[in-house]
Design a protein around this motif. Structure first.
Motif: not given
Length: 446
Positions: A329-337, A351-356
């Motif tokens: 499981v990976f926390p979502y990473s915001m990638e520009e573009g 919150v991403k990490k707690e859900r992971r």
């Protein structure tokens, strides 16, 4: 020249690194693991998610210091980060002398010669160029190797930068792959791990149809190859023909890496994925009905923009229902573009990490239960090395891909060698690993 080569990121990037190493070796250069002794330092970078970008940047900065404190004359950045942020790399890390794009690895010698001559050099061939070939120097120990069967991706998931740095989907011609696999086998490789951004679409661009089953059949006929393992199979592209080929061909491991990413139909749609939870479930059931001992690995993303607690509960319910043998499981990473970066509903990192962590806690229970269910079974084990100071070895079963899955720890006083296949009886289980002993009747290894 003495060269330090650092390869970061995924197994597909590693294949590119091994090809560059092959070119450098053929030209007579030597390699060192000592950064203070290296005259040339090459970093093959990654930029898939934020952590990978940070690791690549930090590595380049650390190696840049060697131009002051060590023997380094030239620092070269290659790969995905270099492709995506070429201007920023040159501006922010002026110690970098040369840059190679993702499709330009074959020009590593040219770039090195130019930079050693005092010239800044940046080479970026079309990211849609045909996939590279050429000699490789394996960095995996020599007993298993990754076989990259395609380059690029046409899926355009909303969170992913791969199409913009690796280009459209391009399959490697089958005859080229067979020749490469034969050469690997002659060099002592026993396990082939097939990789691409997506392996299941192999051949569509070249032959007008999916040719992965035919490729598997061809690879299975190569003497010396004992295991063939499939990674990165998108669920919507897994055909009955592929399932039947895996079931029929003895050398093909009953293992499949299927990146699913989520179980909420709403989130899957926002991700640009092509399947629903129902479709994924039906495909997994078909796979397991046809091959009862199939080990499925998957990956999930938590904290995608707009994800609610209800979506997380649906994901947990799905993981509980499917009981995946292997899951990351990976926390979502915001990638520009990327489209996802501009979506409303961005979620805080904590919150991403707690859900992971919640998903991984559930998976830990499932993984332990899967391991305990294996106790008493006899399995073929690929020996990877000896435990220092003990009468024990580290090995992998058909359920374990190198670098991402667990191990089987084999207790035996016999002398075994890396690359051997032996039969072992499972005697114990940990959360992600197994414990075993050599079968009495199998005191010899293949």
């Amino acid at each position: 020249m003495k060269i330090l080569f650092i390869s970061l990121g995924c197994d597909k990037n590693l294949v590119d690194s091994e090809r560059m190493l092959g070119s450098l070796s053929a030209a007579g250069h030597q390699f060192t693991d000592d950064e203070t002794e290296a005259e040339v330092i090459i970093v093959n970078t990654c930029c898939f998610i934020g952590d990978a970008k940070e690791e690549s940047i930090n590595t380049l900065l650390e190696m840049a210091a060697q131009k002051e404190t060590g023997k380094c004359r030239v620092l070269i950045a290659a790969g995905c980060l270099a492709q995506r942020y070429q201007d920023e790399v040159l501006r922010e890390i002026p110690e970098v002398d040369g840059i190679l794009g993702t499709a330009s690895g074959e020009k590593i010698l040219e770039v090195m010669e130019q930079t050693l001559g005092g010239k800044k050099e940046a080479v970026f061939d079309s990211i849609d160029a045909p996939p590279a070939g050429g000699r490789r120097i394996l960095t995996t120990g020599g007993h298993y190797a990754y076989l990259k069967i395609a380059e690029g991706c046409d899926k355009h998931c909303t969170y992913c930068v791969i199409p913009s740095v690796r280009g459209r989907y391009r399959s490697v011609p089958m005859e080229q792959l067979i020749r490469e696999a034969e050469e690997l086998a002659r060099g002592g490789v026993r396990e082939l791990v097939l990789v691409a951004q997506e392996t299941t679409l192999y051949g569509v661009d070249l032959y007008g149809e999916k040719r992965l089953p035919k490729l598997l059949e061809g690879l299975a006929g190569i003497p010396g190859i004992h295991w063939i393992r499939l990674l990165y199979c998108y669920p919507e592209e897994i055909t009955d023909e592929l399932i039947e080929t895996i079931r029929r061909e003895e050398k093909v491991c009953h293992y499949m890496d299927i990146p699913i990413q989520h179980a909420s139909d709403r989130i899957l749609a926002r991700m640009g994925r092509k399947t629903s939870r129902k479709e994924i479930t039906e495909r997994l059931r078909r796979l397991r009905e046809a091959i009862p001992d199939m080990a499925v690995r998957t990956t999930m993303i938590t904290g995608f923009p707009g994800e609610t607690e209800e979506d997380v509960e649906e994901l947990l319910d799905f993981v509980d229902e499917m009981e995946f043998e292997r899951l990351g499981v990976f926390p979502y990473s915001m990638e520009e573009g990327t489209p996802a970066a501009g979506m409303a509903g961005q979620i805080p990192e904590e919150v991403k990490k707690e859900r992971r962590d919640r998903v991984m806690e559930l998976q830990q229970e499932i993984s332990l239960a899967c391991g305990e269910a294996m106790i008493g079974r006899e399995l073929e084990v690929f020996i990877e090395g000896k435990v220092s100071g003990e009468d024990a070895y580290v090995g992998r079963t058909y359920m374990d891909a190198p670098g991402v899955d667990g191990y089987l720890f084999l207790n035996t006083p016999l002398e075994l060698e890396s690359g051997m296949f032996v039969r072992a009886r499972v005697t114990g289980a940990l959360e992600y690993d197994l414990i075993g002993e050599l079968c009495d009747e199998d005191e010899s290894a293949q």
